[in-house]
Design a protein around this motif. Structure first.
Motif, PDB file in Angstrom:
ATOM      1  N   ARG A 219      47.837  36.437   1.105  1.00 32.56           N
ATOM      2  CA  ARG A 219      48.492  35.191   1.495  1.00 32.56           C
ATOM      3  C   ARG A 219      47.687  33.954   1.105  1.00 32.56           C
ATOM      4  O   ARG A 219      48.223  32.855   1.066  1.00 32.56           O
ATOM      5  CB  ARG A 219      48.774  35.211   2.987  1.00 32.56           C
ATOM      6  N   ARG A 220      46.431  34.145   0.829  1.00 32.55           N
ATOM      7  CA  ARG A 220      45.610  33.048   0.316  1.00 32.55           C
ATOM      8  C   ARG A 220      45.630  32.983  -1.208  1.00 32.55           C
ATOM      9  O   ARG A 220      44.997  32.118  -1.803  1.00 32.55           O
ATOM     10  CB  ARG A 220      44.162  33.221   0.792  1.00 32.55           C
ATOM     11  N   ASN A 246      30.899  44.394   5.385  1.00 24.08           N
ATOM     12  CA  ASN A 246      30.986  43.891   6.756  1.00 24.08           C
ATOM     13  C   ASN A 246      31.718  42.558   6.775  1.00 24.08           C
ATOM     14  O   ASN A 246      31.957  41.944   5.720  1.00 24.08           O
ATOM     15  CB  ASN A 246      29.594  43.769   7.386  1.00 24.08           C
ATOM     16  N   ILE A 247      32.046  42.080   7.949  1.00 25.38           N
ATOM     17  CA  ILE A 247      32.896  40.903   8.072  1.00 25.38           C
ATOM     18  C   ILE A 247      32.205  39.643   7.544  1.00 25.38           C
ATOM     19  O   ILE A 247      32.854  38.760   6.959  1.00 25.38           O
ATOM     20  CB  ILE A 247      33.339  40.718   9.545  1.00 25.38           C
ATOM     21  N   ASN A 248      30.891  39.553   7.704  1.00 26.21           N
ATOM     22  CA  ASN A 248      30.178  38.369   7.194  1.00 26.21           C
ATOM     23  C   ASN A 248      30.206  38.320   5.676  1.00 26.21           C
ATOM     24  O   ASN A 248      30.482  37.264   5.082  1.00 26.21           O
ATOM     25  CB  ASN A 248      28.731  38.391   7.688  1.00 26.21           C
ATOM     26  N   GLU A 249      29.931  39.447   5.051  1.00 25.45           N
ATOM     27  CA  GLU A 249      29.955  39.492   3.586  1.00 25.45           C
ATOM     28  C   GLU A 249      31.364  39.304   3.052  1.00 25.45           C
ATOM     29  O   GLU A 249      31.558  38.663   2.011  1.00 25.45           O
ATOM     30  CB  GLU A 249      29.374  40.826   3.113  1.00 25.45           C
ATOM     31  N   ALA A 255      36.414  36.388   0.510  1.00 22.46           N
ATOM     32  CA  ALA A 255      37.463  35.444   0.891  1.00 22.46           C
ATOM     33  C   ALA A 255      37.001  33.993   0.789  1.00 22.46           C
ATOM     34  O   ALA A 255      37.828  33.094   0.653  1.00 22.46           O
ATOM     35  CB  ALA A 255      37.932  35.732   2.317  1.00 22.46           C
ATOM     36  N   LYS A 256      35.684  33.761   0.872  1.00 22.53           N
ATOM     37  CA  LYS A 256      35.109  32.404   0.810  1.00 22.53           C
ATOM     38  C   LYS A 256      35.755  31.503   1.870  1.00 22.53           C
ATOM     39  O   LYS A 256      36.348  30.461   1.572  1.00 22.53           O
ATOM     40  CB  LYS A 256      35.268  31.805  -0.582  1.00 22.53           C
ATOM     41  N   CYS A 257      35.635  31.946   3.106  1.00 26.44           N
ATOM     42  CA  CYS A 257      36.229  31.208   4.219  1.00 26.44           C
ATOM     43  C   CYS A 257      35.301  31.303   5.423  1.00 26.44           C
ATOM     44  O   CYS A 257      34.301  32.019   5.399  1.00 26.44           O
ATOM     45  CB  CYS A 257      37.602  31.779   4.569  1.00 26.44           C
ATOM     46  N   GLU A 258      35.650  30.570   6.459  1.00 22.14           N
ATOM     47  CA  GLU A 258      34.917  30.671   7.708  1.00 22.14           C
ATOM     48  C   GLU A 258      35.320  31.949   8.442  1.00 22.14           C
ATOM     49  O   GLU A 258      36.475  32.378   8.371  1.00 22.14           O
ATOM     50  CB  GLU A 258      35.203  29.451   8.594  1.00 22.14           C
TER      51      GLU A 258
END
Length: 306
Positions: A219-220, A246-249, A255-258
């Motif tokens: 969707r992005r 992992n979610i941070n990576e 995704a390059k997002c917060e």
């Protein structure tokens, strides 16, 4: 003299039979020692008596039902090449392994070797996913046959699956099918993606994990399914990058997002999937001729949950 007697004792004590050492045999083997005049008979008899005690001690350990040989820890060390510290830590984390008989351990080990796993790979499976050894043999064989026959896994890919995603073998065939169907159809990965050892790790995760990350990137505009010729308008991230990080990576590099943005999206996806499930159940019981009204009802339900 002592060295010669020790050599004679060692020859007899290395035997694994349960027969006793005969004194005559012991004397014949060391006749060159006993004929020496300064060797006292009592001293020699005491050494022979000590040899018998050592022999009895070793024999009791070899053949006792409560011996060290029959413990699970010793079996893990001897047959799976774990050291004593690894075996002890494994049994502390999974005390249920103590309830498995030696025969069951051997059956599971021989079956994995039959599938193509080596001893070192079986050791890795045991340490990473010991609950695989707690499942019954028949369900495991059915799962393996399903992957080989129905989905089309090769023996080599199956070995990598044991190493990368052993949790698959504890899931139902429906769960396994849904994950393969989602990657193959919904994501457009129609090539033999499950033959890549680096990619098979995604099957360690559940379907919700796959859906959340795929929909977020899709969707992005950061993931576009390939057409029937295998071409894409953009360079998609690999399946390993999408699902095996992992979610941070995932947020920083893929995704390059917060991270907060992705966490909010995960909550929205859970609500969306729940509404779709409820809506599909209602639609199956009631026939609605007006498709536009159905879409409006779905949108209104979604807004209520948001």
């Amino acid at each position: 003299m002592d060295k010669l007697i020790q050599c004679a004792l060692r020859r007899h004590l290395c035997s694994k039979c349960n027969s006793q050492i005969k004194f005559s045999t012991f004397v014949n083997k060391t006749s060159n020692v006993i004929l020496q005049p300064y060797v006292h008979k009592d001293l020699f008899l005491r050494k022979f008596s000590l040899a018998l005690k050592v022999k009895a001690n070793i024999t009791s350990k070899l053949y006792s039902t409560d011996s060290y040989v029959t413990t699970v820890e010793h079996q893990l060390v001897n047959e799976f090449e774990l050291n004593h510290q690894q075996a002890e830590n494994l049994l502390k984390r999974w005390p249920e392994l103590n309830d498995i008989s030696a025969e069951e351990f051997k059956i599971r080990r021989d079956y994995l070797m039959h599938l193509g796993l080596k001893v070192g790979q079986i050791k890795q499976v045991l340490t990473n996913s010991p609950n695989l050894f707690l499942t019954h043999q028949l369900p495991l064989e059915k799962r393996v046959n399903y992957l080989l026959v129905e989905i089309g896994y090769t023996r080599a890919a199956l070995v990598h699956l044991f190493l990368s995603a052993p949790a698959v073998f504890n899931e139902t065939t429906e769960e396994v099918y849904q994950k393969h169907y989602y990657v193959h159809v919904d994501m457009g990965q129609r090539q033999g993606w499950f033959t890549d050892p680096d990619t098979l790790g995604l099957l360690q995760h559940n379907l919700q994990h796959l859906t959340e990350r795929h929909l977020f990137l899709s969707r992005r505009g950061q993931y576009i399914a390939a057409d029937r010729h295998g071409n894409t308008k953009i360079i998609n991230p690999t399946l390993k990058e999408m699902f095996c990080t992992n979610i941070n990576e995932f947020c920083d590099k893929i995704a390059k997002c917060e991270e907060a943005e992705f966490q909010l999206f995960r909550k929205m996806v859970k609500i969306e999937l729940k509404i779709k499930e409820d809506f599909s159940n209602d639609s199956s019981t009631e026939v609605d001729d007006d498709e536009q009204n159905s879409e409006n009802d779905f949108a209104n339900n979604l807004l209520k949950h948001l």
